[in-house]
Design an enzyme around this catalytic site. Sequence first.
Site, PDB file in Angstrom:
ATOM      1  N   LYS A 147       0.837  -1.194   0.000  1.00  0.00           N
ATOM      2  CA  LYS A 147       0.000   0.000   0.000  1.00  0.00           C
ATOM      3  C   LYS A 147       0.876   1.250   0.000  1.00  0.00           C
ATOM      4  O   LYS A 147       1.984   1.251   0.521  1.00  0.00           O
ATOM      5  CB  LYS A 147      -0.904   0.005   1.234  1.00  0.00           C
ATOM      6  CG  LYS A 147      -2.138  -0.867   1.091  1.00  0.00           C
ATOM      7  CD  LYS A 147      -3.084  -0.628   2.266  1.00  0.00           C
ATOM      8  CE  LYS A 147      -4.380  -1.401   2.080  1.00  0.00           C
ATOM      9  NZ  LYS A 147      -5.312  -1.167   3.209  1.00  0.00           N
ATOM     10  N   TYR A 160      -2.964  -5.218  16.778  1.00  0.00           N
ATOM     11  CA  TYR A 160      -2.575  -6.598  17.008  1.00  0.00           C
ATOM     12  C   TYR A 160      -2.060  -6.853  18.426  1.00  0.00           C
ATOM     13  O   TYR A 160      -1.619  -7.957  18.742  1.00  0.00           O
ATOM     14  CB  TYR A 160      -1.499  -7.015  15.994  1.00  0.00           C
ATOM     15  CG  TYR A 160      -2.008  -7.002  14.575  1.00  0.00           C
ATOM     16  CD1 TYR A 160      -2.902  -7.965  14.142  1.00  0.00           C
ATOM     17  CD2 TYR A 160      -1.613  -6.024  13.683  1.00  0.00           C
ATOM     18  CE1 TYR A 160      -3.395  -7.963  12.859  1.00  0.00           C
ATOM     19  CE2 TYR A 160      -2.096  -6.005  12.380  1.00  0.00           C
ATOM     20  CZ  TYR A 160      -2.980  -6.976  11.973  1.00  0.00           C
ATOM     21  OH  TYR A 160      -3.471  -6.967  10.702  1.00  0.00           O
TER      22      TYR A 160
END
Length: 304
Positions: free
Chosen positions: A172, A282
């Site tokens: 990205k 996370y």
Amino acid sequence: MDDLNEEYEEELHAFLIWMKDAGYTPYTQKSYLADVREFLGSLNGKRLDMVKKLHVVSFLTSVRERGVSDATRNRKHASVNCFFKALIELELHRDNPAAGIKKSKTEKNREPVYLDEGDLQRFMSAIEGKYRHRNLAIFLLMSYMGLRVGEVHTLNMGDYNVERRSLRVFGKGRKWRNIPVPEDIAPFLDQALTERLAPWRNKEEAMFISQKGRRLSIRAIQQIATDTFDRFQDEIPASQRRPYSSHKLRHSFATMLLRKGADLRTLQELLGHSSIQTTTVYTHITSREKEEAMAKLQISLPQR
């Protein structure tokens, strides 16, 4: 749709050129164009220079009322915002009525769905079919190297350095990153490349080829993952099955690394996140780990 294309033909064509020049993937181009066409259809033929912020908010409100998720609503907003940004840069428009509109609040504390190491092994065992070695390599790259499905799709043969055992990934933000290929994964990747299907174009550089001889599409990879997850959860009652998808393999990779002591900065680099804030999603802790931590407390209480 034909009337819509004719009404805004120049702007839509300009937007497509702008996205191609900016390096957007074909998948993103298709998604953004679909969102923008939906928005333009809501204008009932109104000229773009007459469009105000109210019209964009009205469109996003109607989208939400249809029951789509906040994430989808935010993507449609991003598409329209990008559309006007492109037109301004190409000197086809002056103002961006989509700028400054607040995003919908999504669940920031929602724990990512992931598989532990035992589940991952069972998932890999559920991979079947004529192209098993190709598909196995794909899912190993996602679950043990953290690749996005779009990054697997864009991989070329030249991105894999066999001698250094590293993979060059285009992620990205049009950013490249190099990821070491784990010693245990390399043989599976090598085998998949040895059995690589013959592309119908001689100069096709795609690492993973479909049965039609073309670069394996994002949609195809997602469907293969869906079919494998269905087999993986075949013996589990439908009401107890988890919402797994190909992207959950990336979540699994991140969770495993953190559990093994990797620091956030290293994980950020491996995942290709531009902001470490994205990586912090996370850092979730499972109930089991909470219980184990609490069990370590040595509690001394006074006698009653």
